[in-house]
Scaffold this motif. Structure first.
Motif, PDB file in Angstrom:
ATOM      1  N   ARG A 250     -37.851 -23.940 -41.311  1.00  0.00           N
ATOM      2  CA  ARG A 250     -37.560 -24.286 -42.704  1.00  0.00           C
ATOM      3  C   ARG A 250     -36.470 -25.334 -42.751  1.00  0.00           C
ATOM      4  NH1 ARG A 250     -38.834 -19.172 -46.001  1.00  0.00           N
ATOM      5  NH2 ARG A 250     -40.187 -18.105 -44.535  1.00  0.00           N
ATOM      6  N   PRO A 251     -36.712 -26.412 -43.471  1.00  0.00           N
ATOM      7  CA  PRO A 251     -35.666 -27.425 -43.567  1.00  0.00           C
ATOM      8  C   PRO A 251     -34.465 -26.885 -44.320  1.00  0.00           C
ATOM      9  CG  PRO A 251     -37.521 -27.972 -44.995  1.00  0.00           C
ATOM     10  CD  PRO A 251     -37.909 -26.741 -44.247  1.00  0.00           C
ATOM     11  N   SER A 252     -33.326 -27.338 -43.924  1.00  0.00           N
ATOM     12  CA  SER A 252     -32.101 -26.901 -44.584  1.00  0.00           C
ATOM     13  C   SER A 252     -31.478 -28.107 -45.262  1.00  0.00           C
ATOM     14  CB  SER A 252     -31.140 -26.338 -43.530  1.00  0.00           C
ATOM     15  OG  SER A 252     -29.862 -26.176 -44.073  1.00  0.00           O
ATOM     16  N   PRO A 253     -31.022 -27.955 -46.506  1.00  0.00           N
ATOM     17  CA  PRO A 253     -30.423 -29.110 -47.171  1.00  0.00           C
ATOM     18  C   PRO A 253     -29.174 -29.623 -46.450  1.00  0.00           C
ATOM     19  CG  PRO A 253     -30.272 -27.127 -48.556  1.00  0.00           C
ATOM     20  CD  PRO A 253     -31.078 -26.769 -47.350  1.00  0.00           C
ATOM     21  N   GLY A 254     -28.434 -28.751 -45.784  1.00  0.00           N
ATOM     22  CA  GLY A 254     -27.278 -29.173 -44.982  1.00  0.00           C
ATOM     23  C   GLY A 254     -27.471 -28.656 -43.574  1.00  0.00           C
ATOM     24  N   SER A 255     -26.373 -28.347 -42.900  1.00  0.00           N
ATOM     25  CA  SER A 255     -26.484 -27.801 -41.550  1.00  0.00           C
ATOM     26  C   SER A 255     -27.151 -26.426 -41.601  1.00  0.00           C
ATOM     27  CB  SER A 255     -25.071 -27.694 -40.952  1.00  0.00           C
ATOM     28  OG  SER A 255     -24.854 -26.428 -40.385  1.00  0.00           O
ATOM     29  N   PRO A 256     -28.147 -26.180 -40.725  1.00  0.00           N
ATOM     30  CA  PRO A 256     -28.798 -24.860 -40.741  1.00  0.00           C
ATOM     31  C   PRO A 256     -27.806 -23.719 -40.508  1.00  0.00           C
ATOM     32  CG  PRO A 256     -30.078 -26.392 -39.454  1.00  0.00           C
ATOM     33  CD  PRO A 256     -28.794 -27.089 -39.787  1.00  0.00           C
TER      34      PRO A 256
ATOM     35  N   ALA B  85     -30.061 -38.606 -55.273  1.00  0.00           N
ATOM     36  CA  ALA B  85     -29.461 -37.350 -54.818  1.00  0.00           C
ATOM     37  C   ALA B  85     -29.425 -37.354 -53.299  1.00  0.00           C
ATOM     38  CB  ALA B  85     -30.295 -36.177 -55.322  1.00  0.00           C
ATOM     39  N   PRO B  86     -28.236 -37.507 -52.714  1.00  0.00           N
ATOM     40  CA  PRO B  86     -28.177 -37.624 -51.247  1.00  0.00           C
ATOM     41  C   PRO B  86     -28.570 -36.315 -50.556  1.00  0.00           C
ATOM     42  CG  PRO B  86     -25.971 -37.576 -52.212  1.00  0.00           C
ATOM     43  CD  PRO B  86     -26.927 -37.568 -53.348  1.00  0.00           C
ATOM     44  N   SER B  87     -29.132 -36.458 -49.376  1.00  0.00           N
ATOM     45  CA  SER B  87     -29.499 -35.261 -48.621  1.00  0.00           C
ATOM     46  C   SER B  87     -28.222 -34.637 -48.049  1.00  0.00           C
ATOM     47  CB  SER B  87     -30.472 -35.619 -47.497  1.00  0.00           C
ATOM     48  OG  SER B  87     -29.871 -36.554 -46.647  1.00  0.00           O
ATOM     49  N   GLY B  88     -28.324 -33.380 -47.721  1.00  0.00           N
ATOM     50  CA  GLY B  88     -27.198 -32.723 -47.056  1.00  0.00           C
ATOM     51  C   GLY B  88     -26.089 -32.290 -47.990  1.00  0.00           C
ATOM     52  N   ALA B  89     -26.370 -32.280 -49.296  1.00  0.00           N
ATOM     53  CA  ALA B  89     -25.318 -31.846 -50.231  1.00  0.00           C
ATOM     54  C   ALA B  89     -25.011 -30.369 -50.001  1.00  0.00           C
ATOM     55  CB  ALA B  89     -25.780 -32.060 -51.667  1.00  0.00           C
TER      56      ALA B  89
ATOM     57  N   LEU C 228     -36.072 -17.390 -53.932  1.00  0.00           N
ATOM     58  CA  LEU C 228     -35.436 -18.707 -53.847  1.00  0.00           C
ATOM     59  C   LEU C 228     -33.989 -18.578 -54.305  1.00  0.00           C
ATOM     60  CD1 LEU C 228     -38.555 -20.213 -55.350  1.00  0.00           C
ATOM     61  CD2 LEU C 228     -37.558 -21.306 -53.371  1.00  0.00           C
ATOM     62  N   PHE C 229     -33.155 -19.363 -53.731  1.00  0.00           N
ATOM     63  CA  PHE C 229     -31.747 -19.372 -54.117  1.00  0.00           C
ATOM     64  C   PHE C 229     -31.453 -20.564 -55.020  1.00  0.00           C
ATOM     65  CE2 PHE C 229     -30.802 -16.256 -50.912  1.00  0.00           C
ATOM     66  CZ  PHE C 229     -29.565 -15.737 -51.254  1.00  0.00           C
ATOM     67  N   SER C 230     -30.647 -20.333 -56.011  1.00  0.00           N
ATOM     68  CA  SER C 230     -30.015 -21.459 -56.707  1.00  0.00           C
ATOM     69  C   SER C 230     -28.786 -21.789 -55.877  1.00  0.00           C
ATOM     70  CB  SER C 230     -29.592 -21.054 -58.123  1.00  0.00           C
ATOM     71  OG  SER C 230     -30.735 -20.837 -58.910  1.00  0.00           O
ATOM     72  N   ASP C 231     -28.770 -22.982 -55.299  1.00  0.00           N
ATOM     73  CA  ASP C 231     -27.711 -23.296 -54.340  1.00  0.00           C
ATOM     74  C   ASP C 231     -26.639 -24.221 -54.907  1.00  0.00           C
ATOM     75  OD1 ASP C 231     -29.385 -25.437 -54.486  1.00  0.00           O
ATOM     76  OD2 ASP C 231     -29.559 -25.762 -52.340  1.00  0.00           O
ATOM     77  N   ASN C 232     -26.792 -24.625 -56.154  1.00  0.00           N
ATOM     78  CA  ASN C 232     -25.739 -25.387 -56.844  1.00  0.00           C
ATOM     79  C   ASN C 232     -25.116 -26.484 -55.981  1.00  0.00           C
ATOM     80  OD1 ASN C 232     -25.337 -23.841 -59.539  1.00  0.00           O
ATOM     81  ND2 ASN C 232     -25.563 -22.264 -57.976  1.00  0.00           N
ATOM     82  N   PRO C 233     -25.923 -27.466 -55.586  1.00  0.00           N
ATOM     83  CA  PRO C 233     -25.370 -28.543 -54.750  1.00  0.00           C
ATOM     84  C   PRO C 233     -24.443 -29.440 -55.559  1.00  0.00           C
ATOM     85  CG  PRO C 233     -27.566 -29.126 -55.491  1.00  0.00           C
ATOM     86  CD  PRO C 233     -27.314 -27.727 -55.983  1.00  0.00           C
ATOM     87  N   PHE C 234     -23.542 -30.087 -54.866  1.00  0.00           N
ATOM     88  CA  PHE C 234     -22.731 -31.151 -55.470  1.00  0.00           C
ATOM     89  C   PHE C 234     -23.353 -32.473 -55.010  1.00  0.00           C
ATOM     90  CE2 PHE C 234     -18.117 -30.279 -56.826  1.00  0.00           C
ATOM     91  CZ  PHE C 234     -18.483 -29.142 -57.514  1.00  0.00           C
ATOM     92  N   PHE C 235     -24.105 -33.108 -55.876  1.00  0.00           N
ATOM     93  CA  PHE C 235     -24.642 -34.424 -55.513  1.00  0.00           C
ATOM     94  C   PHE C 235     -23.649 -35.493 -55.969  1.00  0.00           C
ATOM     95  CE2 PHE C 235     -28.896 -32.229 -56.076  1.00  0.00           C
ATOM     96  CZ  PHE C 235     -29.267 -32.284 -54.739  1.00  0.00           C
ATOM     97  N   VAL C 236     -22.976 -36.112 -55.006  1.00  0.00           N
ATOM     98  CA  VAL C 236     -22.187 -37.296 -55.342  1.00  0.00           C
ATOM     99  C   VAL C 236     -23.216 -38.426 -55.359  1.00  0.00           C
ATOM    100  CG1 VAL C 236     -20.274 -38.784 -54.691  1.00  0.00           C
ATOM    101  CG2 VAL C 236     -20.171 -36.327 -54.205  1.00  0.00           C
ATOM    102  N   LEU C 237     -23.537 -38.877 -56.552  1.00  0.00           N
ATOM    103  CA  LEU C 237     -24.765 -39.659 -56.734  1.00  0.00           C
ATOM    104  C   LEU C 237     -24.718 -41.027 -56.065  1.00  0.00           C
ATOM    105  CD1 LEU C 237     -25.444 -38.787 -60.478  1.00  0.00           C
ATOM    106  CD2 LEU C 237     -26.767 -38.012 -58.492  1.00  0.00           C
ATOM    107  N   ASP C 238     -25.820 -41.363 -55.422  1.00  0.00           N
ATOM    108  CA  ASP C 238     -26.008 -42.725 -54.918  1.00  0.00           C
ATOM    109  C   ASP C 238     -26.580 -43.549 -56.062  1.00  0.00           C
ATOM    110  OD1 ASP C 238     -25.102 -42.220 -52.356  1.00  0.00           O
ATOM    111  OD2 ASP C 238     -27.066 -41.552 -51.656  1.00  0.00           O
TER     112      ASP C 238
END
Lengths: 322, 628
Positions: free
Chosen positions: A206-212, B157-161, B338-348
């Motif tokens: 499963r892809p992870s939005p950040g570090s797994p 929305a950048p990846s890895g937020a 599913l989780f609501s993960d509330n990302p912080f997108f510092v927008l590009d």
């Protein structure tokens, strides 16, 4: 008027000099704090761009012209992967030919929930959790692996090998574990049993939005049962509220992520290296990376060749469709 | 610091969300900006869930500071406003010696995504263009990037937020009902809930015929993250998969049939989950909680708030929370959730410069600090920073389980997410709606400086809203005013009878165009009569509702008995064999009787909408229609 013109001209010349001494460093996202530290330390001399290693590699591998950077701080052998691809495309290499020495190293490890590692271990060769065993278990029900039904399927994670600097190395280590050797050729990857195992490992990933690992720690057991990463990244486990429920595993054979500063051909690259290398080494060790020469580390990284890693990267993309 | 936005896209959602449902999201963005000041947040008055200028969004920025505007989903606006205040007064707000000043503004996730797709138009209405966007789920970022890519625009929305805080989607159910289906010993999944919803015996099949049919509550996925997550989970349940949902899966006939069956058990939709929770809470006080709704897909945090006596999650000044008689429990679906993960997108985004980016990162670092993450836990969310432990109030005493969920569902690829939203527009439960419009004399009063009357604006709004219905929704048009007709009933006239709107959209529009203001406001009579009409011709396959637009108080000397009206409405809405007809009133203009309209809504387990500023009527109408 003449004096004014000379003053203006003088200022323009100064700017040209400044421009010439303003270096461009690309820093792989997975190095995190180290990149931020370099940006802050050299704000007036170096423009630091933080981006995933895969994104940099994809841009550079077929670029004909100015690469737009003077150096790349990333895990080895990403720069060699780029230049290997460029060589195949009859393009000149981007990076200086002399191999860049590692600045710091970190063993590749697994982090697992203790009860899940304990359940899985007896189903693995020599009762040790390793990548070969995980690839066979991934995506299957826990009930077939000594686990409880409510655990659902065995959830294995590592960062995206197509994008993440160390994610690809973890996949390389897993591949070495399956074959039992690192001197692999792309022909080896055609092995049907390997392909079945590889798909079994990667397809349910499963892809992870950040570090797994970060996702695993934040969400808990619902996200991943086991993740592969670097020992440096796993340092966060020691501070996690759930640390007592987690275990760190050093899978066999040992492999390491070695961070290098690959610089472009020419003087600018050399000057950039001279400018930032000490600070980078310091930042890495402060972030949990081990200094080169630390006792207990193997002499080399234990990973397959750059070309084979590049092939694994393509294969992962093919299997997952991402 | 702000730059002119060079990007102007065509409306991509038209191509991906198919029609009217989509325009709601954008229109709704305008609702709260204009109505926020007037909208009550308590009771059942709905503000539509869109941007409302809540939080510190309107604060002026200290000289020399860079404004870090932040658009956040409504459930965390209070928390982030608190954190922003602390940050702005701390040294943390001066990264590199430069001052950053964070301003938080409430924007529902779906609306934020729509606005960003359009380059965040009309800052005067929608608030300043954000530097940080924090929707409830990173899935919204994926949809945004997908829609931008569809019009050849770069991702924003950048990846890895990093997640700021987390909360899983759960199925909230009154404890006795959960026990009746095996909780807490038997793991329960979405598929179990859906099978129950499709059982003609309803709760009778579980030994409780007194609870009537199984009724599901669900929000509109175009607006609400829990609605989006629940819809994704329902498709996973239909396919038997827990990850890698594909467009091909969605196209399978049995999957489509499953989705339609689920939607058919929905009580009504709506833009925000507090509508359901407030109604549940009021029913609890009356002893009818078990016949209002059986289960609602909400975030875990909402269950905690409800059980603590704060169903909408907002503590008003002086409010003393009182726990409900029947608590809710959170069911963590065994298939995963599913989780609501509330990302912080510092927008590009092209309007974000380096200094703003630096300030945004400083604020992100600040909110991730353990001390501040402990505040997250106090609000009922799980911390994004793993250094902080999950603790009170996330515990069994509040109906939730910190050791759950055990599994999560895979977030589908952006193209699949977009398709899920499209399909929802087709499979959602059909509605049977009577539009009841006030044509009393006061509707002829001017609504703006140009002399446009309130009735003129209302006519535009009603005609615009017609496009929001799907073709097989049955819609009728009734107008009311005292002595409107020489014969009984004298106070209202049915201009267009019920029929599929696909066949009579233009006819209704034409009738609306011809409306003129007349006499007084027989509010109680027309409410009672319209409710009765819907009950008599009740269609169990549809959402049966009255949309009642009124600009005044009851002016009918023949019928002044509000309590009798409310009693009649309640008695018709309660009990296991009730024919639930929801009355959604719109309080239009300054003279509308919002308090009474709110009580009418509450009596029928619906929500009242506030359009005290007549200029907002088009957007408010759109928000009302999100319930169907």
């Amino acid at each position: 008027m003449v004096v004014g013109a000379l003053v203006v001209r003088g200022r323009l010349d100064d700017r040209k000099v400044e421009q010439a001494q303003f270096y461009k460093l690309v820093c792989a996202t997975d190095l995190g704090q180290v990149c931020d530290d370099l940006r802050a330390a050299f704000a007036d001399r170096v423009e630091v761009t933080v981006e995933p290693a895969g994104k940099t590699a994809d841009r550079l591998r077929s670029l004909d012209g100015d690469p737009g950077l003077d150096g790349w701080l990333v895990a080895d052998p990403w720069p060699a992967i780029v230049d290997g691809a460029r060589q195949s495309a009859a393009l000149t290499p981007t990076f200086a030919p002399a191999p860049a020495p590692p600045l710091a190293r970190s063993p590749l490890v697994m982090v697992a929930w203790k009860e899940r590692a304990e359940a899985l271990a007896p189903t693995c060769p020599e009762s040790k959790v390793g990548w070969k065993c995980l690839g066979e278990a991934a995506g299957g029900p826990w009930t077939e692996r000594n686990g409880r039904p409510e655990w659902g399927e065995v959830k294995v994670g590592h960062a995206d090998p197509a994008e993440d600097g160390t994610g690809l190395l973890v996949l390389g280590q897993a591949t070495v574990a399956w074959f039992g050797r690192a001197d692999l050729s792309t022909f080896d990857l055609e092995d049907e049993n390997f392909q079945r195992w590889f798909s079994g490992l990667e397809r349910p990933m499963r892809p992870s939005p950040g570090s797994p690992l970060g996702t695993m720690l934040a969400i808990g057991r619902a996200a991943y049962d086991v993740v592969g990463t670097t020992e440096a990244d796993a340092g966060i486990v020691d501070r996690a509220a759930s640390r007592n429920a987690l275990t760190r595993i050093y899978p066999s054979p040992m492999a390491t992520a070695d961070v290098i500063l690959a610089v472009t051909v020419g003087d600018r690259g050399v000057r950039l290296r001279d400018l930032v290398v000490e600070r980078a080494e310091k930042g890495l060790t402060e972030s949990g990376w081990k200094a080169v020469g630390t006792a207990g580390l193997p002499p080399d990284n234990g990973l397959p060749s750059p070309g084979l890693l590049d092939a694994l990267r393509s294969k992962a993309r093919e299997v997952t469709g991402r | 610091m702000k730059t002119t936005m060079p990007m102007k896209t065509t409306m991509p959602m038209k191509t991906t969300m198919r029609g009217p449902r989509f325009t709601r999201a954008l229109l709704l963005s305008l609702v709260l900006a204009m109505t926020a000041a007037a909208c009550s947040t308590g009771g059942s008055t709905s503000s539509g869930g869109g941007p409302g200028g809540g939080g510190a969004g309107n604060q002026s920025v200290p000289k020399g500071c860079s404004a870090i505007d932040m658009a956040v989903s409504p459930e965390k606006v209070e928390l982030l406003t608190d954190l922003a205040r602390t940050f702005n007064n701390s040294d943390d707000s001066k990264p590199g010696g430069r001052c950053a000043f964070v301003r938080v503004r409430k924007t529902s996730s779906g609306v934020g995504m729509s606005l960003l797709t359009e380059g965040w138009p009309d800052e005067a209405t929608n608030g300043p263009r954000p530097v940080i966007w924090s929707p409830a789920s990173s899935a919204w970022g994926a949809i945004l990037n997908h829609r931008l890519a569809a019009v050849s625009q770069p991702a924003m929305a950048p990846s890895g937020a990093k997640p700021f805080m987390l909360t899983p989607l759960v199925i909230a159910m009154p404890r006795p009902m959960a026990e009746a289906i095996g909780w807490p010993n038997t793991p329960i999944g979405f598929a179990d809930i859906i099978n129950l919803a499709q059982d003609p015996a309803g709760w009778g099949g579980k030994g409780h015929p007194e609870w009537g049919p199984f009724r599901l509550g669900k929000t509109n996925p175009n607006f609400s993250t829990s609605g989006l997550s629940a819809t994704i989970a329902q498709y996973y349940a239909a396919t038997g998969k827990t990850r890698d949902l594909t467009a091909e899966d969605l196209a399978r006939p049995e999957v489509d049939a499953f989705a339609r069956a689920v939607e058919n058990s929905v009580v009504h939709y709506g833009d925000i989950t507090p509508t359901f929770l407030n109604n549940w809470y009021r029913n609890d006080a009356r002893g009818t909680a078990l016949t209002y709704t059986s289960a609602v897909a909400v975030e875990e945090k909402s269950v905690i708030d409800y059980n603590l006596g704060n169903p909408d999650g907002i503590t008003d000044p002086g409010e003393k929370p009182r726990p409900p008689k029947i608590p809710l429990v959170a069911l963590y679906p065994k298939e995963g959730t599913l989780f609501s993960d509330n990302p912080f997108f510092v927008l590009d985004a092209p309007w974000v410069d380096d200094r703003e980016r630096e300030g945004a990162r400083a604020f992100e670092e600040f909110v991730q600090a353990p001390t501040n993450q402990q505040q997250v836990v106090r609000f009922g969310f799980r911390p994004g920073n793993p250094e902080v432990a999950v603790g009170n109030p996330i515990d069994r005493a509040n109906g939730v389980d910190p050791d759950q969920p055990q599994n999560i569902l895979g977030v589908p690829e952006p193209a699949v997410l977009a398709r899920v939203l499209e399909l929802w527009g087709e499979t959602r439960r059909s509605a049977r709606v009577m539009l009841v419009i006030d044509v009393s004399g006061s509707m002829g009063d001017p609504a703006d400086d140009q002399g446009t009357t309130k009735l003129e604006l209302a006519k535009q709004a009603a005609i615009s809203a017609l496009s929001e219905f799907k073709d097989d929704d049955d819609v009728a048009l009734r107008v009311f005013s005292t002595d409107l007709s020489p014969q009984e009933p004298t106070d209202y006239i049915d201009l267009v009878p019920f029929g599929p709107i696909g066949a009579q959209r233009e006819q209704i529009a034409s009738k609306i165009r011809s409306l003129v203001p007349t006499q007084g406001t027989p509010l109680y009579t027309v409410t009672s009569a319209s409710f009765g009409t819907l009950r008599e011709s009740y269609d169990p396959a549809k959402i049966n509702a009255v949309v009642l637009l009124s600009d005044g108080r009851n002016e009918d000397p023949r019928n002044r008995d509000l309590e009798k009206l409310l009693t009649d409405l309640r008695s018709g809405s309660e009990g296991q064999s009730s024919r639930p007809v929801r009355v959604f009133p719109i309080a239009y203009g300054q003279d509308a009787d919002l308090a009474v309209l709110k009580r009418i809504a509450e009596a029928t387990n619906a929500a009242a909408y506030d359009a005290s500023n007549p200029k907002t009527i088009i957007q408010v109408f759109t928000a009302v229609i999100s319930n169907f």
